[in-house]
Design a protein around this motif. Structure first.
Motif: not given
Length: 276
Positions: A228-240
């Motif tokens: 996931v590109p680092q700009t997509w923080r909402k997706i990162g938080a969802w995955l975490k």
């Protein structure tokens, strides 16, 4: 200067994918034989063999229908490292793509980025590989619904920056590939790898829409990677929140070009560092 003493350079041919898979397994990468077969049949895949004929290093250059091609599968067996072989193989792939009039592009780990910068590659954007162990059953395949293969190829080309219908056809033809679509505006693929399932590409018109696609994948049910590109923080938080952790980070790099190709604000997960 690379130390090729005792090594023979070869171009891999159909039937060599099993040997190449041995190198993938040695370094813990996620390819399956069909991935290697695609590189061999659709690009230029180089190998180095030692005096016994054993394959000890590889690299691949995959031309795409557009302004660039992709360099990947740069693997050197542990016993052959620190001889400059990887740098030399990247140089050969770079030359091959430039002869075709294409800009060479690759995905580099944090350790590899300084090496590639010395060869003229510039970072375009960064992405994280998220992973989860997962212990559920293998997902069932899902038919393409309102978006067909042509729609998927069109959406992918607009986001990625080049057309790669042969690659998408190869992914979609695998019996266990999962395809999730949202109308004709977005899609997400999930395919089997040798170590884990790989989610991506994921293409949509907004981060919220991309999350709706991800919610329909068996996220967390099986061992899974997603880049996931680092700009997509909402997706990162969802995955975490679902138990994923970042395994490593990559930089998309272009040869003497820092501006990304395609439309990065529609690309929410890549196809993996071997394909872009």
């Amino acid at each position: 200067m690379a130390d090729f003493d005792g090594l023979q350079q070869v171009t891999l041919a159909p039937g060599d994918e099993d040997e190449a898979m041995e190198l993938s397994r040695e370094v813990g990468w996620n390819q399956v034989p069909g991935d290697w077969r695609h590189f061999i049949e659709k690009g230029q895949t180089l190998g180095l063999r030692d005096r016994s004929g054993r394959l000890v290093a590889t690299s691949a250059a995959l031309p795409y229908d557009g302004p660039f091609g992709f360099i990947s599968m740069v693997i050197v067996s542990d016993t052959m490292r620190r001889r400059g072989l990887a740098t030399a193989l990247v140089g050969k792939c770079t030359g091959y793509l430039r002869q075709l009039g294409l800009v060479p592009v690759l995905d580099a780990t944090e350790q590899g980025q300084p090496v590639y910068e010395k060869q003229g590659f510039l970072p375009q954007f960064r992405y994280d590989r998220w992973q989860i162990a997962g212990h559920g059953p293998a997902p069932a395949d899902a038919a393409v619904s309102s978006a067909g293969p042509r729609d998927i190829a069109r959406l992918d080309a607009a986001a990625f920056g080049a057309q790669r219908p042969a690659l998408l056809k190869a992914f979609l033809s695998r019996p266990d590939t999962v395809v999730i679509t949202e109308g004709t505006s977005g899609f997400a693929l999930l395919r089997r790898g040798s170590r884990a399932w790989q989610a991506g590409p994921v293409v949509s018109d907004s981060e919220d829409a991309a999350l709706r696609l991800l919610e329909r994948l068996p996220i967390g049910a099986v061992p899974l990677f997603i880049d996931v590109p680092q700009t997509w923080r909402k997706i990162g938080a969802w995955l975490k929140a679902r138990g994923f952790a970042v395994q490593r980070s990559f930089a998309r790099m272009g040869y003497h070009r820092q501006e990304p190709f395609g439309t990065p604000d529609r690309l929410f997960a890549t196809a993996g560092p071997e394909f872009g």
